[in-house]
Design a protein around this motif. Structure first.
Motif, PDB file in Angstrom:
ATOM      1  N   LEU A   1     -27.379   2.901  -1.841  1.00 47.07           N
ATOM      2  CA  LEU A   1     -28.067   4.149  -1.518  1.00 47.07           C
ATOM      3  C   LEU A   1     -27.098   5.321  -1.539  1.00 47.07           C
ATOM      4  CD1 LEU A   1     -30.298   2.917   1.461  1.00 47.07           C
ATOM      5  CD2 LEU A   1     -30.742   2.827  -1.000  1.00 47.07           C
ATOM      6  N   PHE A   2     -25.884   5.080  -1.035  1.00 47.24           N
ATOM      7  CA  PHE A   2     -24.858   6.115  -0.993  1.00 47.24           C
ATOM      8  C   PHE A   2     -23.521   5.478  -1.376  1.00 47.24           C
ATOM      9  CE2 PHE A   2     -28.072   7.231   2.121  1.00 47.24           C
ATOM     10  CZ  PHE A   2     -28.281   8.586   1.911  1.00 47.24           C
ATOM     11  N   THR A   3     -22.575   6.335  -1.739  1.00 46.23           N
ATOM     12  CA  THR A   3     -21.175   5.927  -1.868  1.00 46.23           C
ATOM     13  C   THR A   3     -20.342   6.911  -1.069  1.00 46.23           C
ATOM     14  OG1 THR A   3     -21.526   5.025  -4.083  1.00 46.23           O
ATOM     15  CG2 THR A   3     -19.256   5.481  -3.428  1.00 46.23           C
ATOM     16  N   VAL A   4     -19.547   6.381  -0.162  1.00 45.51           N
ATOM     17  CA  VAL A   4     -18.682   7.207   0.681  1.00 45.51           C
ATOM     18  C   VAL A   4     -17.227   6.923   0.284  1.00 45.51           C
ATOM     19  CG1 VAL A   4     -17.995   7.771   3.038  1.00 45.51           C
ATOM     20  CG2 VAL A   4     -20.368   7.164   2.538  1.00 45.51           C
ATOM     21  N   SER A   5     -16.464   7.978   0.061  1.00 48.93           N
ATOM     22  CA  SER A   5     -15.073   7.840  -0.383  1.00 48.93           C
ATOM     23  C   SER A   5     -14.154   8.626   0.537  1.00 48.93           C
ATOM     24  CB  SER A   5     -14.908   8.337  -1.822  1.00 48.93           C
ATOM     25  OG  SER A   5     -15.744   7.609  -2.705  1.00 48.93           O
ATOM     26  N   ASP A   6     -13.047   7.998   0.892  1.00 45.09           N
ATOM     27  CA  ASP A   6     -11.997   8.667   1.659  1.00 45.09           C
ATOM     28  C   ASP A   6     -11.026   9.277   0.666  1.00 45.09           C
ATOM     29  OD1 ASP A   6      -9.997   9.527   3.285  1.00 45.09           O
ATOM     30  OD2 ASP A   6      -9.493   7.572   4.129  1.00 45.09           O
ATOM     31  N   VAL A   7     -11.052  10.607   0.532  1.00 44.99           N
ATOM     32  CA  VAL A   7     -10.242  11.295  -0.472  1.00 44.99           C
ATOM     33  C   VAL A   7      -9.083  12.057   0.153  1.00 44.99           C
ATOM     34  CG1 VAL A   7     -12.166  11.484  -2.095  1.00 44.99           C
ATOM     35  CG2 VAL A   7     -11.789  13.301  -0.419  1.00 44.99           C
ATOM     36  N   ALA A   8      -8.775  11.793   1.423  1.00 45.73           N
ATOM     37  CA  ALA A   8      -7.614  12.441   2.035  1.00 45.73           C
ATOM     38  C   ALA A   8      -6.338  12.015   1.334  1.00 45.73           C
ATOM     39  CB  ALA A   8      -7.540  12.114   3.529  1.00 45.73           C
ATOM     40  N   ARG A   9      -6.330  10.773   0.856  1.00 42.47           N
ATOM     41  CA  ARG A   9      -5.261  10.267   0.004  1.00 42.47           C
ATOM     42  C   ARG A   9      -5.895   9.619  -1.220  1.00 42.47           C
ATOM     43  NH1 ARG A   9      -1.698   6.329   3.496  1.00 42.47           N
ATOM     44  NH2 ARG A   9      -3.800   5.716   4.208  1.00 42.47           N
ATOM     45  N   LEU A  10      -5.186   9.662  -2.326  1.00 47.06           N
ATOM     46  CA  LEU A  10      -5.689   9.082  -3.565  1.00 47.06           C
ATOM     47  C   LEU A  10      -4.703   8.046  -4.082  1.00 47.06           C
ATOM     48  CD1 LEU A  10      -7.027  12.235  -5.459  1.00 47.06           C
ATOM     49  CD2 LEU A  10      -8.335  10.611  -4.085  1.00 47.06           C
ATOM     50  N   ARG A  11      -5.256   6.984  -4.637  1.00 47.64           N
ATOM     51  CA  ARG A  11      -4.431   5.980  -5.304  1.00 47.64           C
ATOM     52  C   ARG A  11      -4.344   6.337  -6.788  1.00 47.64           C
ATOM     53  NH1 ARG A  11      -4.525   1.406  -1.659  1.00 47.64           N
ATOM     54  NH2 ARG A  11      -6.286   1.581  -0.206  1.00 47.64           N
ATOM     55  N   LEU A  12      -3.155   6.239  -7.338  1.00 43.46           N
ATOM     56  CA  LEU A  12      -2.932   6.519  -8.753  1.00 43.46           C
ATOM     57  C   LEU A  12      -2.452   5.227  -9.412  1.00 43.46           C
ATOM     58  CD1 LEU A  12      -2.736   8.438 -11.156  1.00 43.46           C
ATOM     59  CD2 LEU A  12      -0.466   9.108 -10.361  1.00 43.46           C
ATOM     60  N   TYR A  13      -3.291   4.675 -10.289  1.00 44.75           N
ATOM     61  CA  TYR A  13      -2.971   3.413 -10.946  1.00 44.75           C
ATOM     62  C   TYR A  13      -2.505   3.682 -12.377  1.00 44.75           C
ATOM     63  CZ  TYR A  13      -5.210   0.850  -7.141  1.00 44.75           C
ATOM     64  OH  TYR A  13      -5.544   0.329  -5.914  1.00 44.75           O
ATOM     65  N   VAL A  14      -1.437   2.981 -12.773  1.00 48.71           N
ATOM     66  CA  VAL A  14      -0.902   3.114 -14.128  1.00 48.71           C
ATOM     67  C   VAL A  14      -0.324   1.770 -14.532  1.00 48.71           C
ATOM     68  CG1 VAL A  14       1.294   3.964 -13.227  1.00 48.71           C
ATOM     69  CG2 VAL A  14       0.708   4.365 -15.613  1.00 48.71           C
ATOM     70  N   SER A  15      -0.487   1.415 -15.799  1.00 45.64           N
ATOM     71  CA  SER A  15       0.072   0.169 -16.344  1.00 45.64           C
ATOM     72  C   SER A  15       1.377   0.493 -17.060  1.00 45.64           C
ATOM     73  CB  SER A  15      -0.922  -0.486 -17.314  1.00 45.64           C
ATOM     74  OG  SER A  15      -2.091  -0.889 -16.618  1.00 45.64           O
ATOM     75  N   VAL A  16       2.466  -0.068 -16.558  1.00 52.64           N
ATOM     76  CA  VAL A  16       3.802   0.197 -17.089  1.00 52.64           C
ATOM     77  C   VAL A  16       4.179  -0.910 -18.061  1.00 52.64           C
ATOM     78  CG1 VAL A  16       6.232   0.499 -16.504  1.00 52.64           C
ATOM     79  CG2 VAL A  16       4.466   1.415 -14.998  1.00 52.64           C
ATOM     80  N   PRO A  17       4.606  -0.586 -19.292  1.00 52.28           N
ATOM     81  CA  PRO A  17       4.991  -1.626 -20.253  1.00 52.28           C
ATOM     82  C   PRO A  17       6.108  -2.508 -19.708  1.00 52.28           C
ATOM     83  CG  PRO A  17       4.770   0.494 -21.341  1.00 52.28           C
ATOM     84  CD  PRO A  17       4.663   0.763 -19.871  1.00 52.28           C
ATOM     85  N   GLN A  18       6.147  -3.743 -20.201  1.00 52.20           N
ATOM     86  CA  GLN A  18       7.120  -4.713 -19.709  1.00 52.20           C
ATOM     87  C   GLN A  18       8.553  -4.230 -19.886  1.00 52.20           C
ATOM     88  OE1 GLN A  18       6.675  -8.556 -21.497  1.00 52.20           O
ATOM     89  NE2 GLN A  18       8.469  -9.429 -20.501  1.00 52.20           N
ATOM     90  N   ALA A  19       8.827  -3.466 -20.953  1.00 54.75           N
ATOM     91  CA  ALA A  19      10.186  -2.990 -21.195  1.00 54.75           C
ATOM     92  C   ALA A  19      10.688  -2.100 -20.069  1.00 54.75           C
ATOM     93  CB  ALA A  19      10.242  -2.238 -22.527  1.00 54.75           C
ATOM     94  N   TYR A  20       9.763  -1.504 -19.291  1.00 53.87           N
ATOM     95  CA  TYR A  20      10.155  -0.607 -18.202  1.00 53.87           C
ATOM     96  C   TYR A  20       9.887  -1.207 -16.828  1.00 53.87           C
ATOM     97  CZ  TYR A  20      10.539   3.081 -21.707  1.00 53.87           C
ATOM     98  OH  TYR A  20      10.906   3.826 -22.785  1.00 53.87           O
ATOM     99  N   ALA A  21       9.320  -2.411 -16.774  1.00 55.49           N
ATOM    100  CA  ALA A  21       8.928  -2.986 -15.490  1.00 55.49           C
ATOM    101  C   ALA A  21      10.119  -3.161 -14.554  1.00 55.49           C
ATOM    102  CB  ALA A  21       8.229  -4.328 -15.705  1.00 55.49           C
ATOM    103  N   ALA A  22      11.275  -3.527 -15.095  1.00 59.83           N
ATOM    104  CA  ALA A  22      12.447  -3.755 -14.249  1.00 59.83           C
ATOM    105  C   ALA A  22      13.009  -2.456 -13.675  1.00 59.83           C
ATOM    106  CB  ALA A  22      13.538  -4.479 -15.042  1.00 59.83           C
ATOM    107  N   ARG A  23      12.616  -1.316 -14.213  1.00 59.07           N
ATOM    108  CA  ARG A  23      13.140  -0.039 -13.728  1.00 59.07           C
ATOM    109  C   ARG A  23      12.293   0.561 -12.614  1.00 59.07           C
ATOM    110  NH1 ARG A  23      15.125   3.313 -19.064  1.00 59.07           N
ATOM    111  NH2 ARG A  23      15.375   1.536 -20.488  1.00 59.07           N
TER     112      ARG A  23
END
Length: 362
Positions: free
Chosen positions: A201-223
């Motif tokens: 019926l509704f969607t409630v979101s806490d936007v005081a903080r935001l999650r930022l998702y990113v996929s990092v290539p394996q060549a940079y994972a160790a960094r």
């Protein structure tokens, strides 16, 4: 006599011209045998910058479903409205549940009366049994009837509690403090709960903080390091950069994408950014002190491994082995070269160590 002298002069002049032409042809042949090469100088040590796409998500986001059937009587919060935890979002009219609850309460009253009567009868037969006026078998039967009546009453009471709980679901409450990001119902809408086709019926979101998702290539994972800070941009605010801090990394590389999922957190106290928005994240990694950048076209792939051709001060070729650190497409970050090295770009396949070359424009 004069004719002979003239003939001798012509013969000497012709011979000299042929010798000069032969020497000139030999010099041109030697010069043509020396290849002309294009020289590039490697870029010095620099930071390694990587830009990747990411997605912003709310810190908490909960779809709010109905837990009881009925009709929407009224809603109190619309999209974009901030609500507190426990705030009333909507009321559902539940006539079926109300009737079932009334019937259950009446059944509980009946079971209570039957239990009370069975209790009185049991106590009376206990007294008679003590006076040997009735048999023990009849007394035990009355006691069993009382126990069964007590159990039946508990069952009726449990049904009343279940329906009271179900009736309480007619009030849709906000699970936490946040913003209503969707409303998929209206007054009079039929509410059917507990089915696969049920919609929130509704969607409630806490936007005081935001999650930022990113996929990092394996060549940079160790960094990737705990607490690292990155800058990111969003299309909403062109030219403005925001800062996010690393809080989690999955610690595993997805075999399908070859990348590791990383989570950053952005403090959205100003309420500028929106969940679900697209973002571009810029990673800046310090490059190794001995690494330089060269064009990918300068590589030589031979039996001895990955090498490049370098021209020394005497314009002779030196085949230099290198190690590739990072592939940037048209450029490579490598070790094994100095920034002042004269690297031959697009070298010939037959170029060998010690060959003489002429730099382009020399």
């Amino acid at each position: 006599m004069a004719a002979a002298a003239a003939f001798a002069l012509v013969l000497v002049a012709g011979t000299a011209l042929r010798l000069h032409a032969r020497r000139q042809l030999h010099a041109e042949t030697l010069a043509a045998a020396i290849p002309t090469v294009s020289i590039v100088h490697p870029g010095g040590p620099a930071t390694d910058r990587l830009v990747l796409p990411g997605r912003l998500q709310a810190w908490y986001s909960a779809p709010v479903y109905a837990r009881t059937n009925g009709y929407l009587r009224r809603w109190y919060a619309d999209i974009g409205q901030t609500v507190r935890q426990g705030a009333l979002l909507a009321d559902i009219d539940t006539p079926d549940v109300d009737q079932q609850l009334a019937a259950a309460r009446a059944a509980l009253a009946t079971r209570t009366a039957q239990r009370d009567l069975a209790g009185i009868t049991t106590r009376r037969w206990n007294r008679l049994n003590a006076q040997n006026a009735v048999s023990q078998q009849e007394t035990d039967e009355r006691r069993g009837n009382f126990a069964a009546s007590e159990a039946t009453r508990h069952e009726a009471a449990a049904e009343v509690e279940r329906l009271e709980t179900l009736s309480g679901f007619k009030h849709i409450l906000a699970p936490f403090t946040g913003v209503v990001t969707s409303r998929a119902t209206d007054i009079g809408a039929l509410i059917v709960a507990g089915t696969a086709a049920a919609q929130p019926l509704f969607t409630v979101s806490d936007v005081a903080r935001l999650r930022l998702y990113v996929s990092v290539p394996q060549a940079y994972a160790a960094r990737i390091r705990d607490g690292m800070v990155v800058a990111f941009t969003v299309p909403d605010y062109p030219g403005r950069a925001f800062q996010a801090r690393l809080v989690r990394a999955s610690g595993a590389v997805d075999p399908q994408s070859g990348a590791m999922l990383v989570q950053f957190v952005y403090d959205n106290g100003e309420n500028l950014l929106k969940p679900g928005a697209y973002a571009q994240i810029a990673f800046t990694f310090p490059g190794p002190g001995t690494a330089v950048r060269i064009p990918a076209s300068s590589l030589l792939f031979r039996r001895d491994g990955t090498t490049v051709a370098v021209m020394d001060a005497s314009h002779h070729v030196r085949i230099q082995p290198v190690t590739i650190l990072t592939d940037f497409g048209t450029e490579l970050s490598v070790t094994g070269l100095a920034p002042q090295s004269a690297v031959i770009d697009n070298p010939r396949d037959d170029l060998r160590d010690g060959d003489e070359v002429t730099p382009h424009g020399a």
